[in-house]
Write an enzyme that holds these catalytic residues in place. Structure first.
Site, short mmCIF file in Angstrom:
data_model
loop_
_atom_site.label_atom_id
_atom_site.label_comp_id
_atom_site.label_asym_id
_atom_site.label_seq_id
_atom_site.Cartn_x
_atom_site.Cartn_y
_atom_site.Cartn_z
N LYS A 1 0.83 -1.20 0.00
CA LYS A 1 0.00 0.00 0.00
C LYS A 1 0.87 1.25 0.00
O LYS A 1 1.87 1.33 0.73
CB LYS A 1 -0.92 -0.04 1.23
CG LYS A 1 -1.96 1.07 1.29
CD LYS A 1 -2.88 0.85 2.48
CE LYS A 1 -3.90 1.97 2.63
NZ LYS A 1 -4.78 1.75 3.79
N SER B 1 -9.19 2.88 2.95
CA SER B 1 -8.18 3.43 2.08
C SER B 1 -7.33 2.36 1.37
O SER B 1 -6.43 2.71 0.61
CB SER B 1 -7.25 4.33 2.92
OG SER B 1 -6.62 3.59 3.96
N SER C 1 -10.30 0.47 7.00
CA SER C 1 -9.66 0.64 5.70
C SER C 1 -9.20 -0.64 5.02
O SER C 1 -8.83 -0.62 3.85
CB SER C 1 -8.47 1.60 5.81
OG SER C 1 -8.91 2.90 6.08
#
Length: 475
Positions: free
Chosen positions: A81, A157, A181
Site C-alpha cells: 500500500k 483506504s 480501511s
C-alpha cells in the site's frame, strides 16, 4: 489449464517450493496482468518490474537449494500500500502536495513481509494520507474501483489493494486499517480482510499512543489472509503495545473452533438504516452459524454512534492530520485534496482540551462495545450500511459534510480500531445487481484472532465464495 493466478496464495507457495513454477514465471505472469488490466481499475500507483524480476531470480536460486522454512512466502509476488515506507520503492502517500519518498529502510510490517521472501511488484493505490473511505488521488488520476462494477468505488483506504486482489493482479494484498480501511474494501470487492488485535502487527516506524491503525491482509480465502498475516506478526515484542500471537494463524484456519460459540448479532449502527441486502447478508450468515451448532443471540448495538461520537471521531482524525501537516507551506497546502483540507482546517481549530475530550468519548464508546460483548465469544454485524457506492457518492450534493456521509456508510468498523479488538470482513453473497456484500465478525476479546479465523474458515467452507470472481479474473 489452470492459470497461475487461479491458484490460491497457499497453493502458489506450495508450487514455488515444489518447483512446478518458478518465481520469475509467476512474477512475469502478474506483471503482464497488471500492465494489461490494472489501468481501468485504478489499482496501482507504480510497478517495479526490474526490482521484481531481480528479487524473483534471487528467490529461484534459494528455492533451488531446498526448503526455506524461514521464508514461508519465498517467491510470492505482492504489492504494498502506498502509505508505508518501502526500501527502494517510491511512496507518494496518495498526495501531490508532498514529494514522493524512497525510503532506505522498510516499515516494520513491510520489512517482515519482505523478509518472508516476497517479490515486490510495486505499490497499490491509496487516497491522500489514507483519510477517506474511498480511494481516489491526484497521484493516480482516477479512482480505484471494485472489479465487479467499474463505476463503483473500491472503498478505502486500501481500495487499490482490494481491487488488485479481486481481479487477480496480485495473489494477496497488503493493507492498513485505521477505521475500516482493510475491511470495507474487502467487503465491496468480495474478499477476506483482517484487522488484527492491537499490537499483533508492529506499527513502527510510526507508533501512536492510541494505536488505532494496524496493517492487515486482504485475500481471496481465509487461509491466504492468515498466511500473509502470519508473515506480518510481531516475533519479538519491542515496541508500544506489541504482542506475540503465540501460534500460527494459518494453522488456526485448519481446525474447527472449540465447542459451540455464543455469537451476538446486530445490524443497527445508530445512524442510517442498513440496505436490505446488508440485513439479508447478516441474517444469512447467522443462519449458517446456527446450522454449524453455534448459539445466535440478537441484541441492540451496545455502542451505537450518535452526534457526540461522530464529532469525536472527526476531531481525532482532524487532530492527527493537523499534526502531520503542521508547517506545510501554503503553496503545498493548496495542492491538498478537499477532504484533507477539511480535516486539516478542523484540526487546526481544535484545542488540546478538545482533542483529549475526543479520545475520552471514543474510549467510552469502546468500553461500551467491549462490555456489551463480554457474555459472547464473537459478534456478527454488517461491514458497511450497503454495497459499493457509485463514484463521487460522498460528495454528491447535500448540506451534510462528506465525512458524515462516509461514517453513515462505514459506521460498523471504527470501534474495532479504537477498542483494539480483532475483526474480519467475509464475503456473504452478491446482490441481484452483482455487487459483493460482506459481513463482519469481531472477536470479543483482545487476542482472540485465532478463534476468529477458525470460525471464518468454517464459514468459508459453508458459503463457498472462493469460486466467485469478477469478469477481469478470466481475461
Amino acid at each position: 489449464m489452470t492459470a497461475p493466478h487461479e491458484l490460491t496464495a497457499v497453493e502458489q507457495c506450495a508450487a514455488l517450493a515444489g518447483r512446478t513454477i518458478s518465481a520469475v514465471e509467476l512474477t512475469a505472469h502478474y506483471l503482464e496482468r497488471i500492465d494489461r488490466l490494472g489501468g481501468p481499475l485504478g489499482a496501482f500507483v507504480v510497478t517495479s518490474p526490474e526490482l521484481a524480476l531481480k528479487e524473483a531470480a534471487a528467490a529461484d536460486r534459494l528455492l533451488a537449494e531446498g526448503p526455506q522454512p524461514d521464508r514461508p512466502l519465498l517467491g510470492l509476488p505482492i504489492a504494498f500500500k502506498d502509505l508505508q515506507p518501502i526500501a527502494g520503492v517510491p511512496v507518494t502517500n496518495g498526495s501531490t502536495a508532498i514529494p514522493a519518498y524512497t525510503a532506505e529502510v522498510d516499515a516494520a510490517a513491510v520489512g517482515s513481509i519482505r523478509a518472508a521472501g516476497t517479490v515486490t511488484l510495486g505499490t497499490t493505490h491509496a487516497p491522500e494520507f489514507g483519510i477517506p473511505c474511498y480511494t481516489a488521488s491526484a497521484v493516480v488520476g482516477r479512482a480505484a474501483v471494485t472489479p465487479y462494477a467499474p463505476g463503483r468505488s473500491a472503498s478505502g483506504s486500501s481500495g487499490g489493494a482490494a481491487s488488485a486482489v479481486a481481479a487477480g493482479l496480485v495473489p494477496v494484498g497488503h493493507g492498513s486499517d485505521g477505521a475500516g480501511s482493510v475491511r470495507t474494501p474487502a467487503a465491496v470487492c468480495g474478499l477476506v480482510g483482517i484487522k488484527p488485535s492491537r499490537g499483533v502487527v508492529s506499527s513502527a516506524p510510526n507508533p501512536s499512543f492510541f494505536a488505532f491503525t494496524t496493517d492487515g491482509p486482504l485475500a481471496r480465502t481465509v487461509a491466504d489472509a492468515a498466511l500473509l498475516l502470519d508473515a506480518m506478526t510481531v516475533r519479538r515484542p519491542a515496541g508500544l503495545y506489541e504482542v506475540r500471537t503465540g501460534q500460527s494463524l494459518l494453522a488456526a484456519t485448519g481446525r474447527p473452533p472449540r465447542g459451540p460459540l455464543r455469537i451476538a448479532v446486530w445490524t443497527d449502527s445508530g445512524l442510517d438504516e442498513p440496505h436490505p441486502e446488508t440485513v439479508r447478508a447478516v441474517a444469512r450468515v447467522a443462519a449458517l452459524l446456527e446450522e454449524l451448532g453455534h448459539e445466535i443471540v440478537e441484541l441492540t448495538n451496545p455502542a451505537p454512534w450518535d452526534a457526540a461520537g461522530a464529532d469525536s471521531l472527526f476531531d481525532y482524525i482532524a487532530g492527527v492530520v493537523s499534526s502531520m501537516l503542521a508547517g506545510m507551506p501554503s503553496s503545498a497546502a493548496a495542492a491538498l485534496q478537499a477532504d484533507t483540507r477539511w480535516m486539516r482546517e478542523r484540526g487546526d481549530r481544535l484545542t488540546a482540551a478538545g482533542f483529549v475530550r475526543s479520545t475520552a468519548t471514543l474510549a467510552s464508546l469502546s468500553t461500551r462495545l467491549i462490555a456489551g460483548l463480554t457474555p459472547y465469544d464473537l459478534a456478527l454485524t454488517p461491514v458497511s450500511s450497503g454495497p459499493a457506492v457509485p463514484l463521487g457518492h460522498f460528495h454528491a450534493g447535500g448540506s451534510e459534510a462528506p465525512a458524515m456521509r462516509m461514517l453513515r456508510w462505514s459506521a460498523y468498523t471504527p470501534l474495532q480500531n479504537t477498542s483494539g479488538l480483532p475483526a474480519v470482513s467475509l464475503p456473504s453473497h452478491l446482490t441481484p445487481d452483482g455487487l459483493p456484500i460482506g459481513v463482519q465478525l469481531t472477536g470479543a476479546d483482545h487476542g482472540s484472532d485465532q478463534l476468529l479465523l477458525s470460525v471464518a474458515a468454517q464459514l468459508e467452507d459453508t458459503i463457498g465464495w472462493q469460486t466467485r470472481h469478477p469478469p477481469q479474473w478470466w481475461d
